[in-house]
Design an enzyme around this catalytic site. Structure first.
Site, mmCIF file in Angstrom:
data_model
loop_
_atom_site.group_PDB
_atom_site.id
_atom_site.type_symbol
_atom_site.label_atom_id
_atom_site.label_comp_id
_atom_site.label_asym_id
_atom_site.label_seq_id
_atom_site.Cartn_x
_atom_site.Cartn_y
_atom_site.Cartn_z
ATOM 1 N N LEU A 46 2.675 -9.346 5.006
ATOM 2 C CA LEU A 46 2.225 -10.597 4.405
ATOM 3 C C LEU A 46 2.758 -10.781 2.993
ATOM 4 O O LEU A 46 2.888 -11.904 2.517
ATOM 5 C CB LEU A 46 0.693 -10.647 4.400
ATOM 6 C CG LEU A 46 0.046 -10.568 5.804
ATOM 7 C CD1 LEU A 46 -1.469 -10.590 5.690
ATOM 8 C CD2 LEU A 46 0.526 -11.707 6.692
ATOM 9 N N VAL A 47 3.093 -9.658 2.326
ATOM 10 C CA VAL A 47 3.584 -9.747 0.947
ATOM 11 C C VAL A 47 4.809 -10.664 0.884
ATOM 12 O O VAL A 47 4.931 -11.510 0.001
ATOM 13 C CB VAL A 47 3.902 -8.334 0.405
ATOM 14 C CG1 VAL A 47 4.704 -8.407 -0.881
ATOM 15 C CG2 VAL A 47 2.610 -7.552 0.168
ATOM 16 N N ARG B 236 -5.537 5.558 1.881
ATOM 17 C CA ARG B 236 -5.774 6.746 2.730
ATOM 18 C C ARG B 236 -5.454 8.056 1.996
ATOM 19 O O ARG B 236 -4.727 8.918 2.515
ATOM 20 C CB ARG B 236 -4.932 6.657 4.007
ATOM 21 C CG ARG B 236 -5.257 5.389 4.776
ATOM 22 C CD ARG B 236 -4.362 5.149 5.951
ATOM 23 N NE ARG B 236 -4.457 3.743 6.319
ATOM 24 C CZ ARG B 236 -3.599 3.111 7.099
ATOM 25 N NH1 ARG B 236 -2.589 3.770 7.634
ATOM 26 N NH2 ARG B 236 -3.751 1.841 7.393
ATOM 27 N N LYS C 33 6.087 1.918 4.685
ATOM 28 C CA LYS C 33 6.599 0.863 3.804
ATOM 29 C C LYS C 33 7.963 1.214 3.200
ATOM 30 O O LYS C 33 8.576 0.385 2.519
ATOM 31 C CB LYS C 33 5.594 0.556 2.677
ATOM 32 C CG LYS C 33 4.185 0.203 3.183
ATOM 33 C CD LYS C 33 4.138 -1.168 3.840
ATOM 34 C CE LYS C 33 2.720 -1.511 4.300
ATOM 35 N NZ LYS C 33 2.637 -2.780 5.004
ATOM 36 N N ASP D 60 -3.688 -8.763 58.470
ATOM 37 C CA ASP D 60 -2.515 -8.029 57.989
ATOM 38 C C ASP D 60 -2.922 -6.558 57.795
ATOM 39 O O ASP D 60 -4.111 -6.241 57.732
ATOM 40 C CB ASP D 60 -2.069 -8.673 56.658
ATOM 41 C CG ASP D 60 -1.087 -7.824 55.901
ATOM 42 O OD1 ASP D 60 -0.072 -7.446 56.508
ATOM 43 O OD2 ASP D 60 -1.330 -7.539 54.706
ATOM 44 N N TYR D 61 -1.952 -5.667 57.687
ATOM 45 C CA TYR D 61 -2.294 -4.237 57.582
ATOM 46 C C TYR D 61 -2.201 -3.712 56.131
ATOM 47 O O TYR D 61 -3.224 -3.539 55.478
ATOM 48 C CB TYR D 61 -1.385 -3.431 58.522
ATOM 49 C CG TYR D 61 -1.784 -1.978 58.581
ATOM 50 C CD1 TYR D 61 -2.968 -1.584 59.210
ATOM 51 C CD2 TYR D 61 -0.994 -0.998 57.978
ATOM 52 C CE1 TYR D 61 -3.352 -0.253 59.226
ATOM 53 C CE2 TYR D 61 -1.369 0.331 57.995
ATOM 54 C CZ TYR D 61 -2.553 0.703 58.621
ATOM 55 O OH TYR D 61 -2.938 2.014 58.634
ATOM 56 N N ASP D 62 -0.961 -3.536 55.625
ATOM 57 C CA ASP D 62 -0.806 -2.906 54.289
ATOM 58 C C ASP D 62 -1.329 -3.822 53.181
ATOM 59 O O ASP D 62 -0.991 -5.003 53.137
ATOM 60 C CB ASP D 62 0.665 -2.614 54.014
ATOM 61 C CG ASP D 62 1.231 -1.575 54.945
ATOM 62 O OD1 ASP D 62 1.019 -0.394 54.686
ATOM 63 O OD2 ASP D 62 1.843 -1.975 55.969
ATOM 64 N N GLU E 54 3.663 -14.195 1.002
ATOM 65 C CA GLU E 54 2.938 -14.603 -0.209
ATOM 66 C C GLU E 54 3.914 -14.860 -1.362
ATOM 67 O O GLU E 54 3.731 -15.782 -2.156
ATOM 68 C CB GLU E 54 1.914 -13.516 -0.597
ATOM 69 C CG GLU E 54 0.804 -13.384 0.443
ATOM 70 C CD GLU E 54 -0.039 -12.123 0.305
ATOM 71 O OE1 GLU E 54 -0.935 -11.929 1.137
ATOM 72 O OE2 GLU E 54 0.210 -11.327 -0.615
ATOM 73 N N ARG F 267 0.891 -1.153 0.000
ATOM 74 C CA ARG F 267 0.000 0.000 0.000
ATOM 75 C C ARG F 267 0.930 1.204 0.000
ATOM 76 O O ARG F 267 2.019 1.152 0.589
ATOM 77 C CB ARG F 267 -0.821 0.042 1.290
ATOM 78 C CG ARG F 267 -2.088 -0.764 1.245
ATOM 79 C CD ARG F 267 -2.914 -0.590 2.509
ATOM 80 N NE ARG F 267 -2.136 -0.773 3.718
ATOM 81 C CZ ARG F 267 -1.686 0.215 4.470
ATOM 82 N NH1 ARG F 267 -1.929 1.474 4.155
ATOM 83 N NH2 ARG F 267 -0.995 -0.037 5.574
HETATM 84 C C1 GDG Z 1 -1.467 -4.640 8.131
HETATM 85 C C2 GDG Z 1 -0.104 -4.405 8.802
HETATM 86 C C3 GDG Z 1 0.256 -6.865 8.810
HETATM 87 C C4 GDG Z 1 -1.561 -5.770 -1.895
HETATM 88 N N1 GDG Z 1 -1.710 -5.261 -3.110
HETATM 89 C C5 GDG Z 1 -2.689 -5.921 -3.726
HETATM 90 C C6 GDG Z 1 -3.162 -6.883 -2.852
HETATM 91 N N2 GDG Z 1 -2.448 -6.771 -1.715
HETATM 92 C C7 GDG Z 1 -2.605 -7.616 -0.511
HETATM 93 C C8 GDG Z 1 -1.402 -8.481 -0.284
HETATM 94 C C9 GDG Z 1 -1.431 -8.701 1.213
HETATM 95 C C10 GDG Z 1 -2.096 -7.441 1.738
HETATM 96 O O1 GDG Z 1 -2.692 -6.784 0.631
HETATM 97 C C11 GDG Z 1 -1.079 -6.473 2.364
HETATM 98 O O2 GDG Z 1 -0.737 -6.946 3.623
HETATM 99 P P1 GDG Z 1 0.572 -6.497 4.409
HETATM 100 O O3 GDG Z 1 0.753 -7.359 5.573
HETATM 101 O O4 GDG Z 1 1.729 -6.582 3.481
HETATM 102 O O5 GDG Z 1 0.354 -4.969 4.815
HETATM 103 P P2 GDG Z 1 -0.843 -4.009 5.443
HETATM 104 O O6 GDG Z 1 -1.931 -3.777 4.464
HETATM 105 O O7 GDG Z 1 -0.150 -2.763 5.903
HETATM 106 O O8 GDG Z 1 -1.424 -4.822 6.707
HETATM 107 C C12 GDG Z 1 0.849 -5.510 8.423
HETATM 108 C C13 GDG Z 1 -1.157 -7.017 8.282
HETATM 109 O O9 GDG Z 1 -1.971 -5.911 8.663
HETATM 110 C C14 GDG Z 1 -1.809 -8.296 8.823
HETATM 111 O O10 GDG Z 1 -1.826 -8.323 10.199
HETATM 112 O O11 GDG Z 1 1.054 -7.877 8.224
HETATM 113 O O12 GDG Z 1 2.079 -5.323 9.072
HETATM 114 O O13 GDG Z 1 0.427 -3.136 8.426
HETATM 115 O O14 GDG Z 1 -2.215 -9.801 1.552
HETATM 116 O O15 GDG Z 1 -1.556 -9.650 -1.036
HETATM 117 N N3 GDG Z 1 -4.153 -7.740 -3.179
HETATM 118 C C15 GDG Z 1 -4.690 -7.641 -4.404
HETATM 119 N N4 GDG Z 1 -4.285 -6.705 -5.291
HETATM 120 C C16 GDG Z 1 -3.304 -5.838 -4.994
HETATM 121 O O16 GDG Z 1 -2.956 -4.987 -5.807
HETATM 122 N N5 GDG Z 1 -5.654 -8.488 -4.760
#
Ligand code: GDG
Length: 734
Positions: free
Chosen positions: A386-387, A321, A288, A508-510, A390, A283
């Site tokens: 999560l990227v 945002r 990031k 006891d007290y305290d 993935e 994002r």
């Molecule tokens: C928050 C925390 C924590 C991204 N671009 C596209 C797309 N995505 C998906 C990815 C991934 C998700 O969005 C992004 O997850 P992240 O973990 O990398 O980051 P945040 O959005 O900041 O998430 C983070 C998370 O919560 C979970 O607890 O890991 O630290 O900041 O799944 O695949 N999905 C699609 N198109 C896109 O262009 N379909």
């Protein structure tokens, strides 16, 4: 069937309203997937903001949305534009998000944001309280809803509540800046279980709770007056199988039936098979580190001209945002940097950066993960990320190199990646080179381990793990309740008292009759306490003993005009009503000169601590010191004194924020038994809060009614919450 109520800022679906029609499309995020694993074992409900401003909805629209969502087991919260501005864009994303990601310079402190954040959390609480039923479990997600656990707990004390934080929890030095810090901590502590992605965030949270609220903890359990809160880390995983299978399925298609997006990538490789692609997906958020990443890429190109035309960075920045200034500025900065790099190095046949400012469909995302030889994931701060996971899941041939920031929570589990400091451009540039040149066997070796780990702890396992821990909390809380003096138990104790002829009260007290205060000399008895004691001692059948660790002087003065017997210094001294103090145990004192210098050394090194000298003991107090430092020093002091005490026949007593050294054999248990002597009491009530009172509970005969104040482990038969409950109980004996 038990119910699970999941609560998050947004619902796991998007609602659109066009020409009076409402349509609902489920989203397939990681959280939604994790939660799906429960749908069968629970009757689940999901509560969250609908995403449409309330002003744009008529009552009929709202009813329609509620109906449509109920089919999906979702319950909407409607927010006005003002609420969205102040709660979501304001407090959540202009205050909490930057501060918790260590961007203090971006953090806005605005009272209105806070007021509306509270109001929206209350709105969520109202909806939950309307639907919650006995036995339900509630799982609340993320920083938008940190006040919610306490708000729900206040009205529904027994319900089981879990809270999971998806972003980092900052260190004490950063968190303390927040004007509303204590409200936030108390809000979260309404939960039974608090989860974070990593141990570091857990540690920061525990430290804030200890330093700002003064709650003690044993390992990862925080003891509150009437409950225990467990804090733990649960590193969130991904839906591993889904990513892997989609990647496999895409690769099994023949060239022509692949997606247009994939075909374009294929054409790029056809033209120059030795070319490499580096992937960057986030994002568009300042946490990031996208601009820093581009600077590092720029440095790489500058320093490694042999790779020009052989490498392309695929930069996918997903709009996020956009209403917030900093996000717009950042977009301009990224646009500019991309332009500069492409302008400087690119030519007709080659562009160093393919830049996409949009989101892509899931299928295209997988194509990117599968096709890119490297992933450059370098956030300056990220709860998990999560990227990175993935990308690894989509590497069906186990080749590919992940360059990962040490500031992402994921780096804690993904040590086989090339771990970098995102602020160090040189290090990142070098890592890009190392990734390009890494032999395939090496890549496979690393990714094999990473894949195994991600497969075994996927998002489903993560969610199950959290829920299992939450359910276990039910037992822990129940155990604490077993001994609590219920109305029935209280009735039995009073009946026993009424039927007895010789009654003994050992109190006891305290921490039992009066609350702890910073300066012990200020904890004098108040009028209410004197009245209770007078009432107890007026009855000729009652014998009342205050049994304390305090010195005889304070106790003697405070209770001079009462008819209570006194035992001071844990049993060294005793004064029966109308008599003088006598030494209960004949003791020597020479040992003090050996022990005092060691203790003094700890006073010098621990600001706020001091030594109290009692007739037969030395006490090191650290209540006024920094809690963490005090606790650490107490452990060191005890360790240091351990040898000394064995030789000198002394013992160490661990009290509340005190370490006391005294000759072996003095304790409240022995003192109580000496007091009793040959008298037969047919009713004994002993009340105390401290570890030193445990001796008393232990020595007294089993029929004694022993009562612990507080929740810690105890040998007492019953427990009460605090001083006010002790007073309430004592008031009932007349
Ligand atoms: C928050 C925390 C924590 C991204 N671009 C596209 C797309 N995505 C998906 C990815 C991934 C998700 O969005 C992004 O997850 P992240 O973990 O990398 O980051 P945040 O959005 O900041 O998430 C983070 C998370 O919560 C979970 O607890 O890991 O630290 O900041 O799944 O695949 N999905 C699609 N198109 C896109 O262009 N379909």
């Amino acid at each position: 069937m038990e119910r699970l109520i999941i609560v998050s800022n947004r619902l796991p679906l998007s609602i659109t309203r066009k020409d009076g029609n409402i349509s609902v499309t489920p989203s397939v995020g990681g959280l939604a997937t994790g939660m799906k694993s429960f749908y069968k074992s629970y009757e689940s409900l999901w509560v969250g903001w609908s995403g449409i401003n309330e002003e744009n909805l008529s009552n009929e629209d709202k009813a329609l949305i509620t109906d449509k969502l109920s089919i999906e087991n979702c319950v909407p919260i409607h927010l006005t534009e003002d609420e969205v501005d102040n709660y979501y864009y304001g407090f959540s994303n202009k205050t909490l998000w930057p501060l918790f990601h260590y961007f203090t310079q971006n953090t806005k402190y605005v009272n209105k944001y806070w007021d509306i954040y509270k109001k929206v959390n209350e709105k969520f609480a109202e909806t939950i309280l309307e639907i919650v039923r006995p036995g339900d479990r509630i799982w609340i997600h993320d920083y938008h809803l940190m006040l919610l656990p306490e708000l729900v707990r206040a009205k529904s004390p027994k319900v089981l509540i879990g809270f999971f934080m998806h972003i980092p929890f900052p260190s004490y030095e950063v968190f303390r800046v927040l004007p509303w810090r204590n409200d936030i901590l108390n809000g979260i502590l309404g939960a039974d279980l608090v989860g974070f992605h990593t141990y570091d965030y857990e540690r920061h949270f525990m430290s804030c709770v200890r330093r700002l609220l003064g709650h003690e903890s044993v390992f990862n359990l925080i003891r509150l007056q009437n409950r225990t809160v467990k804090v733990d880390n649960f590193p969130m995983g991904i839906d591993y199988q889904k990513f892997k299978k989609t990647a496999e399925e895409q690769q099994s298609r023949d060239m022509r039936s692949r997606s247009t997006f994939q075909q374009e990538i294929d054409r790029y490789f056809l033209a120059m098979p030795e070319r490499k692609l580096i992937l960057s997906i986030d994002r568009l958020d300042y946490s990031k580190g996208i601009a820093r990443r581009l600077e590092a890429y720029n440095l790489f190109l500058k320093r490694n001209p042999e790779y020009l035309k052989k490498i392309t960075l695929v930069l996918l920045a997903v709009p996020s945002r956009e209403g917030i200034d900093q996000y717009q500025q950042m977009r301009e900065e990224v646009d500019k940097l991309v332009g500069q790099i492409n302008g400087k190095y690119g030519d007709i046949n080659w562009i160093p950066i393919w830049y996409f400012y949009r989101s892509l469909p899931f299928d295209s995302l997988i194509s990117l993960y599968s096709s890119c030889d490297m992933a450059l994931v370098t956030p300056v701060r990220d709860g998990m990320n999560l990227v990175s996971k993935e990308y690894i899941a989509c590497r069906t041939q186990q080749t590919g190199v992940l360059i990962l920031s040490e500031m992402a929570g994921a780096s804690k589990e993904m040590g086989e990646a090339l771990i970098v400091n995102p602020h160090n451009r040189k290090e990142v540039a070098n890592a890009i080179r190392e990734a390009i040149e890494m032999p395939e066997e090496e890549q496979v070796k690393r990714n094999k381990v990473l894949q195994e780990r991600l497969e075994s702890y996927d998002v489903i396992k993560w969610a199950q793990d959290f829920m299992n821990s939450l359910i276990k909390m039910e037992e822990i809380q129940e155990k604490q309740h077993v001994k609590r003096i219920s109305l029935r138990i209280e009735g039995k104790i009073l009946e026993h008292y009424q039927n007895a002829e010789q009654r003994l009260f050992l109190i006891d007290y305290d921490g039992t009759l009066v609350n702890f205060v910073k300066n012990p000399a200020d904890a004098k008895p108040d009028e209410e306490l004197y009245a209770i004691i007078n009432q107890l001692t007026t009855n000729p059948k009652n014998t009342v003993v205050i049994i304390s660790g305090r010195d005889q002087e304070s106790l003697g003065q405070w209770f001079a005009n009462t008819k209570v017997h006194l035992i001071a210094e844990h049993g060294v001294w005793m004064r029966r009503v109308g008599k003088d103090w006598i030494v209960n145990e004949p003791l020597k004192n020479e040992w003090k000169e050996t022990v005092r210098p060691s203790m003094q050394f700890y006073v010098d090194r621990t600001p706020g601590s001091f030594i109290e000298e009692k007739q037969y003991s030395l006490v090191w107090h650290y209540r006024k010191s920094d809690p963490d430092l005090g606790m650490m020093r107490a452990v060191e002091l005890k360790d240091e004194l351990r040898n000394l005490v064995q030789n000198l026949n002394l013992e160490i007593m661990d009290g509340r924020k005190v370490v006391e050294i005294k000759p072996i054999g003095i304790n409240k248990g022995r003192a109580a038994m000496r007091f009793i002597g040959t008298t037969t009491y047919d009713f004994i009530l002993a009340v105390g809060d401290d570890r030193t009172d445990e001796h008393m509970f232990e020595y007294l005969p089993p029929e004694a009614r022993t009562v612990k104040v507080g929740m810690q482990n105890t040998q007492a038969r019953y427990s009460v919450q605090g001083v006010s409950n002790v007073r309430e109980l004592l008031n009932k004996f007349d």
